[in-house]
Enzyme design. Structure first.
Site, PDB file in Angstrom:
ATOM      1  CB  CYS A 133      -0.937  -0.021   1.207  1.00 60.98           C
ATOM      2  SG  CYS A 133      -1.976   1.431   1.279  1.00 60.98           S
ATOM      3  CB  CYS A 136      -0.855   2.560   3.975  1.00 55.03           C
ATOM      4  SG  CYS A 136      -2.269   1.815   3.191  1.00 55.03           S
ATOM      5  CG  ASP A 137       2.894   1.419   4.540  1.00 54.30           C
ATOM      6  OD1 ASP A 137       2.493   1.899   5.611  1.00 54.30           O
ATOM      7  OD2 ASP A 137       2.608   0.274   4.163  1.00 54.30           O
TER       8      ASP A 137
END
Ligand code: NAP
Length: 311
Positions: A133, A136-137
């Site tokens: 992701c 997300c990261d």
């Protein structure tokens, strides 16, 4: 006894909920491990009709949930572990928390989960430089080189997004051309920060002394050469597996890859009263809008099934 239980909270699940709620069936939605589904791991969604400026994935999902709840949808955060048809034709759903739910119909909208390569140390590396992701990261890896694995739209989208943070993005693909749509492929191939690594497979994740990602070992299948790319994070974008493991005892037919089979021009499964919608049943289109459309179809099918059975 519920009229309809919807398992899953992606585009398909929420659309089923909106339609069954507006049909006054008071649906219950059971949300699993990733509430909101795959769009919660996306940034800009530019192809969902009605949003000419684009819409942020998690925002779109939140709006769908609000719309479903506005018409009386209830939500429980409880992971379904099995579905069984009872002698009376209704269904019992058991959850990880040990609860039993009973329903006249079930709509399976559990989506699909990101695949990994199956390398030995990947479990330990998740959260330590291995992820699926970028949204997300990505921001955790500013001004360092990273790798994206894959050649589809997801890989291209991730690579393009990561150029906002990373100093360089290697796009490692096992063939010499991208599978992605032309617009995505062109965007990636014209981005100076993205370096495609063609005909190549990642064969090992190499760690530093603290167990964080340090580099990947890459095998070039054309030249036979092995090399290392020093990177702080690996973003795997090689497709998905349908979330159908909990259907083992349900009698629902799935194909050889685990996708729920829908009968003809409808969302019904081979088990009467169980319907499916979205990526859990669709390995062809897999778009937010097609999942939403399929969710609508499943809701209408469930509504008609209930009406027919109650005369
Ligand atoms: P995908 O289209 O199935 O692509 C998966 C990629 O991973 C392929 O390039 C494949 O290589 C590679 N791959 C698969 N297994 C591998 C392995 N074991 N090792 C190395 N590489 C491997 O999956 P996706 O990119 O997730 O896209 C899924 C669907 O969603 C598509 O229909 C796509 O168009 C759609 N999508 C749309 C958007 C958008 O419109 N914004 C964004 C994301 C996804 P090969 O090419 O050699 O098979």
């Amino acid at each position: 006894m519920e009229n309809v239980i919807i398992i899953g909270t992606g585009c398909a699940g929420w659309t089923s909920a909106i339609y069954t709620a507006r049909a006054n069936l008071k649906p219950l939605v059971l949300a699993g491990e990733q509430p909101g589904g795959q769009l919660t791991t996306t940034t800009d969604v530019e192809n969902f009709p009605g949003f000419p400026e684009g819409v942020i994935g998690p925002d779109l999902m939140m709006r769908m949930q609000q719309q479903a709840e506005k018409f009386g949808t209830r939500v429980e955060y409880d992971m379904v572990t099995s579905v069984e048809k009872n002698a009376d034709g209704n269904f019992t759903l058991t959850t990880a928390a040990g609860n039993n739910y009973h329903s006249k119909t079930v709509i399976i909208a559990t989506g699909a989960s990101p695949r990994h390569l199956g390398l030995p140390n990947e479990k330990e590396l998740i959260g330590r430089g291995l992820t699926s992701c970028a949204t997300c990261d990505g921001a955790f890896y500013p001004d360092v080189p990273v790798v994206v694995i894959g050649g589809g739209d997801s890989a291209c989208e991730e690579a393009d997004f990561l150029t906002r943070f990373a100093s360089k993005v290697y796009l490692v693909h096992r063939r010499d051309q991208l599978r992605a749509s032309k617009i995505m492929a062109d965007r990636v191939l014209s981005n100076d920060k993205i370096e495609p690594v063609w005909n190549s497979r990642v064969t090992d994740y190499l760690t530093d002394g603290e167990g964080h990602m340090r580099a990947v070992k890459v095998h070039n299948t054309a030249s036979g050469e092995d090399s290392e790319l020093e990177v702080k994070c690996v973003f795997v974008a090689i497709g998905h597996d349908p979330n159908t493991g909990f259907l083992g005892g349900s009698g629902v037919d799935v194909d050889e890859n685990g996708y729920v089979l829908q009968a003809g021009h409808s969302t019904t499964s081979n088990v009467e009263g169980i319907f499916s919608a979205g990526d859990v049943a669709d390995h062809v289109y897999r778009q937010a809008i097609t999942a939403a459309g399929n969710g609508c179809q499943a809701a209408l099918d469930a509504e008609r099934y209930i009406a027919a059975n109650e005369g």
